[in-house]
Write a protein that holds these residues in place. Structure first.
Motif, PDB file in Angstrom:
ATOM      1  N   SER A  12      39.518  40.763  37.824  1.00 52.05           N
ATOM      2  CA  SER A  12      38.313  41.039  37.028  1.00 52.05           C
ATOM      3  C   SER A  12      37.595  42.327  37.409  1.00 52.05           C
ATOM      4  CB  SER A  12      37.338  39.868  37.116  1.00 52.05           C
ATOM      5  OG  SER A  12      36.809  39.784  38.413  1.00 52.05           O
ATOM      6  N   THR A  86      41.476  34.205  36.521  1.00 51.34           N
ATOM      7  CA  THR A  86      40.125  34.582  36.131  1.00 51.34           C
ATOM      8  C   THR A  86      40.116  34.940  34.649  1.00 51.34           C
ATOM      9  OG1 THR A  86      39.634  35.422  38.326  1.00 51.34           O
ATOM     10  CG2 THR A  86      38.260  36.231  36.537  1.00 51.34           C
ATOM     11  N   GLY A  88      37.020  35.622  33.146  1.00 52.97           N
ATOM     12  CA  GLY A  88      35.737  36.295  32.995  1.00 52.97           C
ATOM     13  C   GLY A  88      34.791  35.779  34.049  1.00 52.97           C
ATOM     14  N   GLY A  90      33.701  39.894  33.819  1.00 52.42           N
ATOM     15  CA  GLY A  90      34.221  41.057  34.525  1.00 52.42           C
ATOM     16  C   GLY A  90      34.603  42.141  33.554  1.00 52.42           C
ATOM     17  N   VAL A  95      40.494  41.639  33.095  1.00 53.19           N
ATOM     18  CA  VAL A  95      40.566  40.192  32.879  1.00 53.19           C
ATOM     19  C   VAL A  95      41.735  39.862  31.954  1.00 53.19           C
ATOM     20  CG1 VAL A  95      39.372  38.193  31.904  1.00 53.19           C
ATOM     21  CG2 VAL A  95      38.091  39.832  33.280  1.00 53.19           C
ATOM     22  N   HIS A 118      35.103  33.521  37.224  1.00 51.14           N
ATOM     23  CA  HIS A 118      35.123  34.242  38.499  1.00 51.14           C
ATOM     24  C   HIS A 118      33.968  33.806  39.419  1.00 51.14           C
ATOM     25  CE1 HIS A 118      35.776  37.788  41.105  1.00 51.14           C
ATOM     26  NE2 HIS A 118      34.464  37.868  41.151  1.00 51.14           N
TER      27      HIS A 118
END
Ligand code: KG4
Ligand code: ZN
Length: 357
Positions: A12, A86, A88, A90, A95, A118
């Motif tokens: 991210s 992940t 989000g 970010g 991502v 995240h």
């Protein structure tokens, strides 16, 4: 109860990471492998993370890191129960790289996908490392976030306070830049601060002594800039003075949150303060908060620095927690640039990172 084995991917921001974690809630879990490739060098010339460079670098390296994570763990692919990535918040390009890779692996292998927030990764790290029970008070301090939350359960967070402007890690990074210290700023400011006088320069402490649990750091950053433009400063003293102000702010706001948590979770026998996110790697902040927690009758848990900064073991664990509850996500799950932990709360600074932050 069977243990679960989860592959986690993290892309991210500017760390590309893959890890394999084994265990079962509430933890602690076993980190079978934890591979992190930091893109620091690629971004250093720009003094901050450049999103386009980050996503390209994730794309180039992620496959190899996954192979290494599986190899280091010494396990076969068929021992993996699910793939966590992940999704989000970010930098959206990064991502997408991690999430799409996880989807492709899930599709090819028939294994379930778990899309991980995240921030939940940071929040649940203390369960992975220490098996901390719910509920706990979480101080999440990183480059993109500065929040106080009550973590009541997996996926159940109540936002107590957040920053009205900069995140604390961002303030460390910008202070470093102003002082001409190399990126990433946090660790450099900390090491210079250790040799400086924290009372050398008077710097403001926004919101100090005011009610509530919100944060503000931009006035502090601006004061550092003014100090440097108007005076010939000693770098070590400037770092020490900045860090002392940041610690005072964190301590003051966290004290209010400890009191509120006590009232709202009166049944918690041994209330715990968990400090998570990259800034939790700062030893001076950690010891100031340890003293504060002790004064309030709280335990404190600060995961080891390598699990405080971005890594995939925390993503694998957050995925494991949800997977153990029977949760999994569809292969068309969309990546999210913004994704607050408490969707009902006020999340002013809850997701997107800024270039150069
Ligand atoms: O959690 P993280 O790796 O990435 C985000 O999700 O933001 O946190 C990175 C942030 C950066 O702002 C970095 O300067 C800060 O954490 N940081 C530190 C220290 N180590 C990392 N800040 C202060 N002192 C440190 N020792
Ligand atoms: Zn992070």
């Amino acid at each position: 109860m069977n243990t679960l084995t989860i592959l986690g991917l993290e892309t991210s921001c500017d760390e590309t990471a893959a890890a394999v974690v084994r265990g079962y809630p509430p933890g602690p879990g076993e980190i079978l492998s934890n591979v992190v490739f930091s893109q620091t060098e690629a971004h250093a010339p720009y003094g901050g993370v450049v999103p386009e460079i980050a996503s390209r670098a994730h794309l180039e390296i992620l496959d190899g890191l996954i192979e290494k994570a599986l190899g280091d763990a010494g396990i076969f692919w068929n021992e993996i129960d699910a793939i966590a990535a992940t999704a989000g918040p970010g930098l959206i390009g990064g991502v997408m790289v991690g999430l799409t890779t996880a989807k492709a692996l899930a599709l090819a292998s028939g294994k379930p996908l778990v899309a991980v927030n995240h921030l939940a990764g940071h929040a649940l790290t203390a369960r992975l490392t220490d098996g901390v029970d719910f509920p706990f008070l979480l101080l999440l301090v990183s480059g993109g976030h500065c929040q106080l939350l009550a973590a009541a359960d997996v996926g159940k967070y109540r936002l107590y306070g957040t920053t009205m402007d900069d995140a604390v890690g961002e303030a460390f990074d910008k202070t470093a830049k102003i002082l001409g210290l190399p990126y990433p700023g946090g660790p450099n400011v900390e090491s210079h601060a250790a040799r400086g006088n924290p009372r050398a320069y008077p710097l403001p402490r926004p919101l100090l002594g005011r009610a509530g649990t919100d944060f503000s750091f931009s006035g502090l950053k601006t004061a550092v800039r003014q100090l440097v433009t108007q005076n010939q400063v000693n770098i070590e003293d400037a770092c020490a003075s900045f860090q002392a102000a940041a610690i005072d702010i964190l301590r003051d706001r966290t004290a209010h949150a400890l009191t509120r948590f006590r009232e709202e979770f009166a049944h918690a026998a041994r209330p715990t303060l968990v400090v998570a996110g990259g800034v939790a790697a700062n030893a001076a902040i950690g010891s100031a908060l340890a003293k504060l927690a002790d004064q309030h009758g709280f335990e404190i848990r600060v995961p080891p620095p390598r699990y405080c900064t971005d890594n995939a073991a925390m993503i694998a664990w957050a995925g494991l927690e949800r997977f153990a509850l029977g949760e999994r996500d569809p292969l068309d799950f969309s990546p999210k640039a913004r994704w607050p932990l408490d969707a009902s709360g006020d999340n002013r600074h809850s997701g997107e990172r800024q270039q150069g932050a």
